[in-house]
Motif scaffolding. Structure first.
Motif, short mmCIF file in Angstrom:
data_model
loop_
_atom_site.label_atom_id
_atom_site.label_comp_id
_atom_site.label_asym_id
_atom_site.label_seq_id
_atom_site.Cartn_x
_atom_site.Cartn_y
_atom_site.Cartn_z
N ALA A 21 0.86 -1.18 0.00
CA ALA A 21 0.00 0.00 0.00
C ALA A 21 0.89 1.24 0.00
O ALA A 21 2.00 1.22 0.54
N ARG A 22 0.38 2.27 -0.63
CA ARG A 22 1.10 3.55 -0.66
C ARG A 22 0.49 4.47 0.40
O ARG A 22 -0.73 4.56 0.51
N ILE A 23 1.38 5.09 1.19
CA ILE A 23 0.90 6.06 2.19
C ILE A 23 1.26 7.45 1.68
O ILE A 23 2.44 7.77 1.54
N ALA A 24 0.25 8.22 1.38
CA ALA A 24 0.50 9.59 0.92
C ALA A 24 0.24 10.55 2.06
O ALA A 24 -0.54 10.25 2.97
N GLY A 25 0.94 11.68 2.02
CA GLY A 25 0.70 12.73 3.02
C GLY A 25 1.60 12.65 4.24
O GLY A 25 1.41 13.39 5.20
N ALA A 26 2.60 11.74 4.21
CA ALA A 26 3.50 11.63 5.36
C ALA A 26 4.81 12.35 5.07
O ALA A 26 5.29 12.32 3.94
N ASP A 27 5.35 13.00 6.07
CA ASP A 27 6.69 13.59 5.96
C ASP A 27 7.55 12.95 7.04
O ASP A 27 7.46 13.30 8.22
N LEU A 67 1.24 -5.19 4.84
CA LEU A 67 2.55 -5.85 4.97
C LEU A 67 3.73 -5.09 4.36
O LEU A 67 4.85 -5.16 4.86
N VAL A 68 3.49 -4.41 3.24
CA VAL A 68 4.53 -3.59 2.61
C VAL A 68 3.95 -2.18 2.47
O VAL A 68 2.89 -2.02 1.89
N LEU A 69 4.66 -1.18 3.02
CA LEU A 69 4.18 0.20 2.88
C LEU A 69 5.19 1.03 2.11
O LEU A 69 6.40 0.93 2.35
N VAL A 70 4.69 1.83 1.20
CA VAL A 70 5.53 2.69 0.37
C VAL A 70 5.21 4.15 0.72
O VAL A 70 4.06 4.55 0.67
N PHE A 71 6.26 4.88 1.09
CA PHE A 71 6.11 6.32 1.38
C PHE A 71 6.89 7.07 0.30
O PHE A 71 8.12 7.14 0.36
N PRO A 72 6.20 7.59 -0.70
CA PRO A 72 6.93 8.24 -1.79
C PRO A 72 7.45 9.62 -1.41
O PRO A 72 6.97 10.24 -0.45
N LYS A 73 8.44 10.07 -2.20
CA LYS A 73 8.94 11.48 -2.16
C LYS A 73 9.38 11.92 -0.77
O LYS A 73 9.00 12.99 -0.29
#
Ligand code: OGA
Ligand code: MN
Length: 308
Positions: A13-19, A40-46
């Motif tokens: 899953a992608r988590i958007a909005g995190a810094d 189980l797998v988290l993606v934090f882009p940028k």
């Protein structure tokens, strides 16, 4: 506001909005923990973070591994940060240039395998170099009940010498790796403490099952490995620079796909969480069949001669 967007059906899953360069609120941490248990797998882009930020973020999920069992490419100042890179230093190949290229779960060849791992991508090759993750809950749950019952009772011998490409890292590194990591025993099925689900804990670094011969173990290990990484259980991560990806080693296996130009840089930094469970060393293995009545010496000798 964090949003959680599934990336795969099996996991991811992608988590958007995190810094992740800033402290996380309790609320956001709760959202991330729940999403991790589910996906189980988290993606934090940028993410624009330093190694210290990576450590601070990973510590939210428990104590960190100091990589004492593989002290080859640690960050110069921070033992909890491992540098996963194919960049050469002073003309010498990196000891982590070919890390993770067979299906595995991190540090399963140690007595206290890593709980989770967090990887931050700083450079990636122009094509290739993805990471694949396989859901080991699904692998277990899709076995037949009879096979589940059999595998439930097994323990695997995990052996660092089965790390693909270990010898290519150089004879001294390979020898030291094996010296620091003698084979260990872990159950073939583990109950995940947070989800309460059982996950298969067998991968390509398992040599044999305790109490089964090598000949009996090999085809079963092969079957379980092949079964567990069927494409329907797999999420394949295509990296973007500045992705932070965290995964749960208790219910996944993963693989670094080595399909990229070795002259291009692939450079990541990594932390791993200390395991919440401890296995045992092979030397302390209990004698098998200790509780069984002894066969007559003559019959036992005959059977032993036929076994391999
Ligand atoms: C790891 C690992 C995969 C990759 O860091 O444990 O296996 O694609 N990495 O680099
Ligand atoms: Mn790995």
């Amino acid at each position: 506001m964090l949003t959680v967007e599934p990336l795969g059906y099996a996991c991811g899953a992608r988590i958007a909005g995190a810094d992740l360069s800033k402290p996380l609120s309790d609320h956001d941490l709760g959202v991330i923990k729940a999403a991790w248990t589910k996906h189980l797998v988290l993606v934090f882009p940028k993410q624009q973070i330093t190694p210290v930020d990576l450590v601070a973020f990973s510590r939210h999920f428990g104590e960190l591994e100091d990589y004492a069992s593989q002290p080859f490419n640690r960050h110069p100042d921070i033992n909890e940060v491992m540098v996963l890179t194919n960049k050469r230093t002073n003309g010498k190949a990196s000891p982590t240039y070919n890390a993770g290229q067979n299906w595995h779960t991190d540090l399963s060849y140690t007595i206290r395998p890593a709980k989770g791992t967090t990887l931050y991508c700083l450079e990636r090759p122009s094509v290739g170099g993805d990471t694949m993750f396989a859901n080991m809950y699904l692998a277990y749950e899709t076995l037949s009940p009879k096979m589940q019952a059999f595998v439930d009772g097994l323990e695997g011998i995990h052996d660092a010498s089965l790390i693909q490409g270990l010898e290519k890292r150089g004879p001294e590194i390979a020898a030291e790796y094996k010296r620091l990591n003698p084979p260990v025993i872990h159950p073939a099925v583990r109950l995940h403490p947070e989800s309460g689900r059982k996950a298969l804990y067998v991968n390509e670094r398992v040599r044999q099952f305790v109490g089964l011969s090598e000949a009996e173990s090999k085809p079963l290990i092969r079957f379980l490995c092949d079964h567990s990484v069927a494409s329907r259980f797999v999420y394949r991560h295509y990296w973007s620079v500045k992705d932070v990806v965290m995964w749960d080693n208790r219910c996944l296996t993963h693989l670094a796909v080595g399909d990229y130009d070795p002259n291009e840089s692939r450079h990541m930094i990594r932390t791993s969480g200390k395991g919440d469970y401890v296995g045992r060393r092979v030397e302390t293995e209990r004698p098998q069949n200790a509780a069984r009545p002894a066969a007559s010496a003559e019959i036992a000798a005959g059977i032993a001669a036929l076994r391999d």
